[in-house]
Design an enzyme around this catalytic site. Structure first.
Site, short mmCIF file in Angstrom:
data_model
loop_
_atom_site.label_atom_id
_atom_site.label_comp_id
_atom_site.label_asym_id
_atom_site.label_seq_id
_atom_site.Cartn_x
_atom_site.Cartn_y
_atom_site.Cartn_z
N GLY A 198 56.20 -45.99 -19.71
CA GLY A 198 55.81 -45.86 -21.12
C GLY A 198 54.67 -44.90 -21.30
CG ASN A 199 54.16 -42.90 -24.59
OD1 ASN A 199 53.60 -43.28 -25.60
ND2 ASN A 199 55.48 -42.66 -24.54
CB SER A 200 48.41 -44.61 -23.93
OG SER A 200 48.22 -43.23 -23.78
#
Ligand code: CTP
Length: 402
Positions: free
Chosen positions: A209-211
């Protein structure tokens, strides 16, 4: 991109029971991305607390002529305001403006103003209909002051009649009209906004995922709704609540987001891809939790490419497609060149580019963006609260729609 999209508003609050409703107007202006400076009269504090006004306006509240005299605030406030809005305006305040009195900071700001003055009177029916008030209101109108007429309804006591302060939306619309800007300049435009990050599952509990927090996308959706657009929001995984009062589709992976976007494109005028979509996903998702001892000491994960939603959507014959580019560029020149490349390679009408070095832009309340068109022209820059940046991006949308 017009920097003027962020208005500098002075909201004067005078002493009347409707002062509590002024809080709603201040909030509406702040939510629309404007800078609001509240100036309260001493009497206003009988009805609403200074802390409330400060918290809602995101600014210190001024009330004295003699604070920071070196800043010549009593003149600067009025001179620098794009508009002054007095809500509620008591009979006393109206009379003072007509007579040109400046007993307090608000009176001074009104006298020193260069922009329009909007007043929303609130008082008992008898006071509103008194010959002195009728005369004062007529004089104010003659001088070009915008008077947002009070409504009829229950008043503070058991009585009922004309005198209730107008509703917040009327005051806000009158203010925008006074500064020559339609509050609903996106009325009838169907906007699809994606926000948050996608998560590509490795197993039932792990993902790539990513932030991305979704904050900029939520700000865009809220600003677009206020400006009259019909907004649909496709939400990936977000740190913040999705926008309220807006249709939402949840799409936690790139493939789900692709379907959610593509199936709506024919009914969409503008697509804003603010979501951080994972470029790759694991080739296989394990249906059971991966065990450490089954992976060995140097496990590798095989990835496959995800569809590029933006590039695919940009081929739509009618929809205006705007993308984002979060880049770790060393300076604005490098950011511009990366954004130009991305805009042309994806075929987007525009790319909103921001630098994400050392945590900037992601997960914060502020942003700092450059917008370039599909053919590489710089359309503008904007920085500040994400709501304010959202307004500037929507100005670009309006510009591109011609
Ligand atoms: N995007 C998309 N589908 C993908 C990847 C990205 O629609 N599979 C969109 C994003 O929503 C964003 C834009 O493309 O609007 C740019 O995303 P970004 O991740 O910065 O660009 P990439 O295409 O991934 O290019 P790179 O990673 O090389 O910078």
């Amino acid at each position: 991109m017009r920097e003027a999209s962020r208005l500098r508003l002075v909201v004067g609050v005078s002493g009347g029971i409707a002062a509590y409703k002024a809080v709603g107007a201040i909030r509406a202006f702040v939510m629309d991305g404007h800078d609001v400076q509240v100036v309260a009269t001493q009497a206003a504090y009988e009805f609403v607390g200074k802390s409330t006004l400060e918290a809602i306006s995101h600014n210190p509240v001024f009330d004295s002529l003699y604070d920071d005299v070196s800043q010549v605030r009593h003149v600067a406030l009025g001179q620098n305001a794009d508009a002054i809005v007095i809500a509620p305006a008591t009979a006393h305040t109206l009379a003072g403006i007509v007579a040109g009195l400046a007993p307090d900071l608000l009176g001074n700001a009104v006298l020193a103003r260069r922009g329009p003055l909007v007043v929303a009177p609130a008082m008992h029916t008898e006071m509103w209909q008194n010959a002195a008030t009728v005369h004062n209101v007529a004089v104010l109108r003659e001088r070009g002051v915008v008077v947002v007429d009070p409504a009829s309804g229950p008043l503070t006591g058991n009585d009922s009649g004309v005198g209730r302060m107008a509703e917040v939306h009327s005051i806000v619309s009158a203010t925008y009209a006074a500064v020559g800007r339609s509050a609903r300049d996106l009325a009838g435009v169907r906007i699809l906004i994606t926000g948050g990050g996608t998560r590509e599952a490795l197993d039932p509990v792990r993902f790539i995922g990513n932030s991305s927090s979704g904050r900029q996308a939520v700000a865009l959706a809220e600003a677009a709704r206020v400006r009259g657009a019909s907004v649909h929001f496709v939400a990936g995984h977000m740190d913040v609540e999705p926008p309220s009062g807006i249709d939402i589709t949840r799409a936690g992976t790139a493939e789900l987001m692709r379907s959610a976007v593509l199936e709506r494109l024919d009914d969409t005028d503008v697509l804003i891809m603010a979501a951080a979509v994972a470029d790759y996903r694991p080739a296989q998702m394990s249906s059971t939790k991966l065990k450490k001892n089954s992976l060995g000491s140097n496990p590798t994960i095989e990835l496959v490419e995800n569809p590029d939603i933006l590039a695919e959507a940009a081929r739509h014959p009618r929809c205006l497609v705007i993308g984002f580019a979060a880049e770790t560029a060393v300076n604005d020149a490098e950011l511009l060149s990366l954004a130009r490349h991305k805009a042309s390679s994806k075929g987007a009408a525009a790319i909103v580019a921001n630098r994400v070095n050392s945590g900037r832009g992601i997960g914060t309340d502020d942003n700092d963006v450059i917008v370039v068109s599909g053919d590489g022209r710089e359309l503008g820059r904007s920085s500040g609260e994400k709501l304010s940046v959202a307004q500037s991006i929507l100005d670009v949308v309006l510009h591109l729609r011609g």
